[in-house]
Design an enzyme around this catalytic site. Structure first.
Site, short mmCIF file in Angstrom:
data_model
loop_
_atom_site.label_atom_id
_atom_site.label_comp_id
_atom_site.label_asym_id
_atom_site.label_seq_id
_atom_site.Cartn_x
_atom_site.Cartn_y
_atom_site.Cartn_z
N LYS A 128 -15.31 4.96 5.88
CA LYS A 128 -15.39 4.62 4.36
C LYS A 128 -14.69 3.17 3.91
CE LYS A 128 -11.32 7.35 3.07
NZ LYS A 128 -10.80 8.56 2.36
N ASP A 149 -13.57 8.87 9.96
CA ASP A 149 -13.34 8.97 8.26
C ASP A 149 -13.60 7.45 8.14
OD1 ASP A 149 -12.34 9.68 5.90
OD2 ASP A 149 -10.04 9.25 6.27
N ASN A 199 -11.26 2.25 4.14
CA ASN A 199 -10.80 1.99 5.62
C ASN A 199 -11.34 0.93 6.45
OD1 ASN A 199 -9.10 4.44 5.32
ND2 ASN A 199 -10.43 5.73 6.30
N GLY A 212 0.70 -1.19 0.25
CA GLY A 212 -0.04 0.08 0.15
C GLY A 212 0.82 1.25 0.04
N LYS A 213 0.23 2.28 -0.29
CA LYS A 213 0.97 3.70 -0.47
C LYS A 213 -0.15 4.74 0.23
CE LYS A 213 3.11 6.91 -3.39
NZ LYS A 213 3.51 7.06 -5.21
N LYS A 263 4.53 4.25 3.05
CA LYS A 263 4.00 3.21 2.35
C LYS A 263 3.60 1.98 3.53
CE LYS A 263 6.44 3.69 -1.87
NZ LYS A 263 7.46 3.04 -2.63
N VAL A 264 2.97 0.92 3.08
CA VAL A 264 2.46 -0.29 4.01
C VAL A 264 3.35 -1.35 3.30
CG1 VAL A 264 0.86 -1.47 4.90
CG2 VAL A 264 0.45 0.97 4.67
#
Length: 428
Positions: free
Chosen positions: A147, A145, A150, A29-30, A35-36
């Site tokens: 959504k 947040d 998430n 992820g980014k 990043k992740v």
């Protein structure tokens, strides 16, 4: 002799946690500042997700206080349907969050792939996330947040709430007024600046449920002004083929969550009465809440473990385009010439090890120990120990301005929270 010279130094697992404790695996992820990637603890062999945030970028975006707030708040969180913090530390370049690993991808990824999800699947996710929200609200934390981006699935298909970048403690005696979050999922009381509290999270859950079932959001607009007007004024409508995708009880639940008056919104009655009302709604008649909250209910969808449930381009970018790839480095001894922001991170982004540390409450600005963490050596998971956050003084109100990309950026003059400027694709 050469082999002896190049032998790696032994890792001190008894000292503070650091990047040397982990094997770095693939990038998954980014985000806005970093990043992740998947990591494995060298001693326990447990797998985790490592979120790392570049300090220089963090300072440039005036997000230092935000990162510290997230770090502190995550230390108070421990729940089966939340992506929990396991370790935190920093080096000269990055701040690191080591979190529960979710290999099933986020619901945005699955929504874009499938177009929409079956009602029973959505009901299952909504029930699990509602359990997590109720825990947060019990501890006077609102997420702000919520959504599909998430909500992450683990490899078994259970849903977990993540990204506490703009989460904040709240007091029912003083409402917040800051415009914060992702605009399409904001409750009307945020956008109209009437003041709000935890009830905004239940509105966002309603927007998510509607979008997952029907493949589109209930309120839309080409501009921020149009979207604000739609959320605040437009009548809730369902697609023409809604009965093919959602039961009558399901649509009743969506209407109740998307009630504009917070006091009438589903799950928003005072104290624990709201969550009990939510659990008793006819839509959830088929849910055995005790089994669900013990994570023993079988998920209706199990992610394909043979496929990458995330954008594989992150790994390619890391391999081909990254000019400063992540690796463990010894810290510099001299820290005297740091800027004020760098010094703040150095002092306040403190190490955290869930197997060694006492959990603390930072609500609103204290450090009272509220419970002790114990760990399962076999899984690395927390044994249930839920901290109770004391209700003390009011949380300071925060103000914000809405960016054109539909997210909000905090005005740092009146809040410990800072900027969050991330597009729909740039999420951790």
């Amino acid at each position: 002799m050469g082999a002896v010279c190049c032998r790696p130094q032994p890792v001190d697992f008894d000292g503070d946690v650091n990047l040397f404790h982990f094997v770095l695996l693939r990038c998954v992820g980014k985000g806005a500042f970093g990043k992740v990637r998947v990591v494995q603890h060298k001693q326990t062999r447990d797998l985790y997700a490592l979120k790392y945030i570049n300090k220089v970028k963090c300072v440039k975006m005036k997000a230092v206080a935000n990162v510290i707030q997230e770090r502190r708040l995550l230390e108070e969180v421990d729940h089966p349907f939340i992506v929990n913090l396991r370790y935190a530390f920093q080096d000269d370049e990055n701040c690191f969050f080591v979190l529960d690993l979710m290999l099933g991808g986020d619901l945005r990824f699955h929504l874009e792939r499938l177009g929409s999800l079956p009602e029973d699947t959505v009901k299952f996710y909504v029930a699990e996330i509602a359990s997590g929200l109720a825990f947060l609200h019990q501890n006077r934390i609102m997420h702000r947040d919520l959504k599909p981006d998430n909500i992450l699935l683990d490899e078994r298909g259970h849903a977990h709430l993540t990204d506490f970048n703009i989460a904040v403690h709240f007091s029912e005696r003083r409402m917040l007024t800051g415009v914060a979050g992702s605009m399409a999922y904001m409750a009307p009381e945020i956008l109209t600046k009437r003041g709000y509290t935890y009830s905004i999270d239940w509105w966002s859950l309603g927007v998510c449920a509607y979008e997952l079932i029907f493949g589109r959001r209930p309120f839309r607009g080409k501009t921020n002004n149009d979207l604000t007007h739609s959320i605040a004024k437009d009548q809730l409508k369902f697609p023409e083929d809604c009965e093919k995708k959602c039961s009558r009880q399901g649509m009743m639940a969506l209407k109740a969550l998307l009630e504009r008056e917070p006091s009438k919104r589903l799950a928003c009655k005072p104290r624990s009465e709201g969550y009990e009302e939510f659990r008793q709604h006819p839509w959830f008649q088929s849910i055995d809440w005790e089994i669900l909250e013990s994570k023993e209910m079988k998920p209706p969808f199990v992610p394909d473990s043979k496929k990458a449930n995330f954008d594989a381009s992150h790994e390619l970018e890391e391999l081909l385009l990254e000019d400063n790839p992540l690796k463990a480095k010894q810290r510099r001894a001299n820290q005297d010439n740091l800027s004020a922001e760098m010094r703040q991170m150095e002092e306040q982004f403190t190490p955290y090890d869930f197997k060694k540390m006492h959990r603390r409450s930072y609500y609103p600005h204290n450090q009272h120990i509220v419970s002790t963490v114990t760990a399962s050596e076999s899984t690395g998971a927390l044994v249930a120990s839920r901290p109770a956050t004391p209700a003390t003084t009011d949380q300071r109100s925060d103000r914000a301005m809405v960016r054109q990309n539909g997210h909000a950026a905090f005005d740092p003059s009146d809040s410990p929270m800072r900027e969050k400027v991330m597009s729909e694709k740039e999420h951790f």
